[in-house]
Design an enzyme around this catalytic site. Sequence first.
Site, PDB file in Angstrom:
ATOM      1  N   TYR A 142       0.820  -1.156  -0.129  1.00  0.00           N
ATOM      2  CA  TYR A 142       0.141   0.125  -0.193  1.00  0.00           C
ATOM      3  C   TYR A 142       0.828   1.280   0.126  1.00  0.00           C
ATOM      4  O   TYR A 142       0.480   2.327  -0.523  1.00  0.00           O
ATOM      5  CB  TYR A 142      -0.650   0.107   1.138  1.00  0.00           C
ATOM      6  N   LYS A 187       3.377 -15.344   3.117  1.00  0.00           N
ATOM      7  CA  LYS A 187       3.707 -16.204   1.811  1.00  0.00           C
ATOM      8  C   LYS A 187       5.212 -16.249   1.729  1.00  0.00           C
ATOM      9  O   LYS A 187       6.031 -15.990   0.974  1.00  0.00           O
ATOM     10  CB  LYS A 187       3.345 -15.267   0.742  1.00  0.00           C
ATOM     11  N   ASP A 219      -2.601 -18.530   1.095  1.00  0.00           N
ATOM     12  CA  ASP A 219      -3.456 -19.125   0.255  1.00  0.00           C
ATOM     13  C   ASP A 219      -4.174 -20.187   0.957  1.00  0.00           C
ATOM     14  O   ASP A 219      -5.510 -20.502   1.053  1.00  0.00           O
ATOM     15  CB  ASP A 219      -2.647 -19.644  -0.938  1.00  0.00           C
ATOM     16  N   ASP A 243      -6.137  -7.117   4.022  1.00  0.00           N
ATOM     17  CA  ASP A 243      -7.420  -6.569   3.424  1.00  0.00           C
ATOM     18  C   ASP A 243      -8.285  -7.570   2.777  1.00  0.00           C
ATOM     19  O   ASP A 243      -9.363  -7.517   2.946  1.00  0.00           O
ATOM     20  CB  ASP A 243      -6.799  -5.724   2.464  1.00  0.00           C
ATOM     21  N   ASP A 247     -12.221  -9.329   4.152  1.00  0.00           N
ATOM     22  CA  ASP A 247     -13.636  -9.208   3.459  1.00  0.00           C
ATOM     23  C   ASP A 247     -13.822 -10.694   3.272  1.00  0.00           C
ATOM     24  O   ASP A 247     -15.137 -10.856   3.436  1.00  0.00           O
ATOM     25  CB  ASP A 247     -13.167  -8.752   1.732  1.00  0.00           C
TER      26      ASP A 247
HETATM   27  C1  IPM Z   1     -10.677  -1.566   3.836  1.00  0.00           C
HETATM   28  C2  IPM Z   1     -10.760  -0.941   2.477  1.00  0.00           C
HETATM   29  C3  IPM Z   1      -9.315  -0.023   1.952  1.00  0.00           C
HETATM   30  C4  IPM Z   1      -8.191  -0.792   2.184  1.00  0.00           C
HETATM   31  C5  IPM Z   1      -9.674   0.625   0.732  1.00  0.00           C
HETATM   32  C6  IPM Z   1     -10.885   1.628   0.852  1.00  0.00           C
HETATM   33  C7  IPM Z   1      -8.554   1.701   0.382  1.00  0.00           C
HETATM   34  O1  IPM Z   1     -10.744  -1.977   1.585  1.00  0.00           O
HETATM   35  O2  IPM Z   1     -10.169  -0.710   4.750  1.00  0.00           O
HETATM   36  O3  IPM Z   1     -10.423  -2.813   3.943  1.00  0.00           O
HETATM   37  O4  IPM Z   1      -7.856  -1.387   0.931  1.00  0.00           O
HETATM   38  O5  IPM Z   1      -7.653  -0.833   2.982  1.00  0.00           O
HETATM   39 MG    MG Z   2     -10.645  -3.886   2.381  1.00  0.00          MG
END
Ligand code: IPM
Ligand code: MG
Length: 352
Positions: A142, A187, A219, A243, A247
């Site tokens: 990032y 990894k 993975d 990240d 999700d």
């Molecule tokens: C998160 C989001 C952010 C990230 C985006 C919106 C930049 O996906 O906080 O997980 O990738 O960190």
């Molecule tokens: Mg995210």
Amino acid sequence: MNLKIAVLPGDGIGPEISEQGVAVMSAVCEKFGHTVTYEHAICGAAAIDSVGDPFPEETFQTCMRADAVLFSAVGDPRFDNDPTATVRPEQGLLAMRKRLGLYANIRPIETFDCLIHKSPLKDELVRGADFICIRELTGGMYFGEKYQGNDRAYDTNVYTRLEIERILRVGYDYARRRHHHLTVVDKANILASSRLWRQIAQEMAPQYPDVQTDFMYVDNAAMRMIQEPRFFDVMVTENTFGDILTDEGSCITGSMGLLPSASTGEHTPVFEPIHGSWPQGKGLNIANPLAQILSVAMLYEYFGLKQEGALIREAVNASLDQNIRTPEIQVEGGAHYGTREVGQWIVEYIKG
Ligand code: IPM
Ligand code: MG
């Protein structure tokens, strides 16, 4: 206690859920005899539109003056499909993380018994799953050196010993407060940066003999989270992997709208939902405010105000049990409650 809160509603559904977070914050303060003052500030697309910068200096100063930041979401489709855009709302989020030194992002993945059926995974797999993902938030790809040419582009995944040690320490501290099991996700079979993570974790592990440390390739971790989510207690990982995995983790819970997070580090801590700005839902009073409201619970808990946090959690559970739910988690044929109605119900519950 006297709390000074910077409120950053941001974009999309952000302002709507922010309003409910603030209402819950105030109700709890009143109930427990705390005082709270709010200072609102702009960020994301809203800030690009008004001052051309997604995290303006003034917003940064507002955050620095506060005890905590209540953040909602940033993002706007106007920028998503335009690879030539040089300023993006998400840069505001990254700037906030970097400038406030928020290197530790704490993302709890929990299940709610009455929502188990909302998970795409089998009931018997997800029931009782409860772990924390600790995501490193100010390093890695990032923030590493980037280059984008016409025929070649790169992002560098840089980590220093200091960055790795401090986030692993957070991981061990959480493991000690929970079930003494830390999984370091990397990894290391491919990436040099991961090998340094693993080396440092192996050096540190003997200092935490009461914690079982294990290592897992990312993975494999992605698969294990789906196959056996109850395996995990505390997971610690780099920015990009965290990240992606969080999700995935939200699917265990059943809705992105339910997961809060805390980002802590050098300066003011930030409490925010893990979901985005959901522009399609903007202004429709349909966004789930629970992730934001649970972020307020995490905020109180951060300051050692356990009862306050517990009351919010109790209110959230009660709202779910009584089907006071936004459309995406409502039972078939159940009444539809909007963002405001769910928030208001929780406020009333707290007031008792
Ligand atoms: C998160 C989001 C952010 C990230 C985006 C919106 C930049 O996906 O906080 O997980 O990738 O960190
Ligand atoms: Mg995210």
